[in-house]
Design a protein around this motif. Structure first.
Motif, short mmCIF file in Angstrom:
data_model
loop_
_atom_site.label_atom_id
_atom_site.label_comp_id
_atom_site.label_asym_id
_atom_site.label_seq_id
_atom_site.Cartn_x
_atom_site.Cartn_y
_atom_site.Cartn_z
N GLU A 112 0.83 -1.20 0.00
CA GLU A 112 0.00 0.00 0.00
C GLU A 112 0.87 1.26 0.00
OE1 GLU A 112 -0.52 -2.49 2.26
OE2 GLU A 112 -2.29 -3.37 1.34
N ALA A 113 1.98 1.22 0.73
CA ALA A 113 2.90 2.36 0.77
C ALA A 113 3.52 2.57 -0.61
CB ALA A 113 3.98 2.16 1.82
N GLU A 114 3.87 1.48 -1.29
CA GLU A 114 4.43 1.59 -2.64
C GLU A 114 3.41 2.19 -3.60
OE1 GLU A 114 7.47 1.09 -3.87
OE2 GLU A 114 8.15 0.72 -1.83
N ALA A 115 2.15 1.76 -3.48
CA ALA A 115 1.11 2.29 -4.36
C ALA A 115 0.89 3.78 -4.08
CB ALA A 115 -0.19 1.52 -4.16
N LEU A 116 0.87 4.16 -2.80
CA LEU A 116 0.70 5.56 -2.42
C LEU A 116 1.86 6.39 -2.94
CD1 LEU A 116 -0.88 7.70 -0.87
CD2 LEU A 116 0.38 7.03 1.17
N ARG A 117 3.08 5.86 -2.82
CA ARG A 117 4.27 6.56 -3.32
C ARG A 117 4.16 6.79 -4.82
NH1 ARG A 117 7.56 3.34 -1.06
NH2 ARG A 117 7.80 4.57 0.82
N ALA A 118 3.68 5.79 -5.55
CA ALA A 118 3.54 5.93 -7.00
C ALA A 118 2.49 6.97 -7.36
CB ALA A 118 3.19 4.58 -7.61
N VAL A 119 1.37 6.96 -6.65
CA VAL A 119 0.29 7.90 -6.94
C VAL A 119 0.74 9.33 -6.65
CG1 VAL A 119 -2.00 8.67 -6.18
CG2 VAL A 119 -1.58 6.26 -6.62
#
Length: 99
Positions: free
Chosen positions: A49-56
């Motif tokens: 989830e942190a990786e997805a948030l970082r990408a967004v």
């Protein structure tokens, strides 16, 4: 600052560094304090989830629109490009199986 306080700060920062974290200061509006803190907490986690948030977040604040062909460009940068790889293998019919 006393010697023990300096040692405590140094130890705390080394523990953070061992976890891959770093302390830093940012300037922002008072109203955004909790938003920035919660965002930093989420990004500090080692989760998908942190990786997805970082990408967004990265895409939303990027100055340029996303480019097409990123996968092809990554494949072309591969160290195996131009290597004489023999990808042919002998054709075998298989083995006989007695059922």
């Amino acid at each position: 600052m006393s010697r023990s306080q300096r040692r405590a700060v140094r130890n705390d920062r080394s523990r953070l560094g061992a976890r891959g974290l770093a302390r830093f200061e940012v300037l922002g509006r008072e109203t955004d304090r909790e938003l920035i803190r919660s965002l930093a907490r989420r990004l500090a986690e080692d989760t998908p989830e942190a990786e997805a948030l970082r990408a967004v977040v990265g895409r939303s604040i990027a100055d340029e629109p996303p480019r097409r062909g990123g996968i092809l460009a990554a494949l072309r940068r591969s160290p195996r490009v131009g290597a004489d790889l023999d990808l042919d293998r002998p054709r075998e019919e298989g083995r006989a199986v007695d059922l």
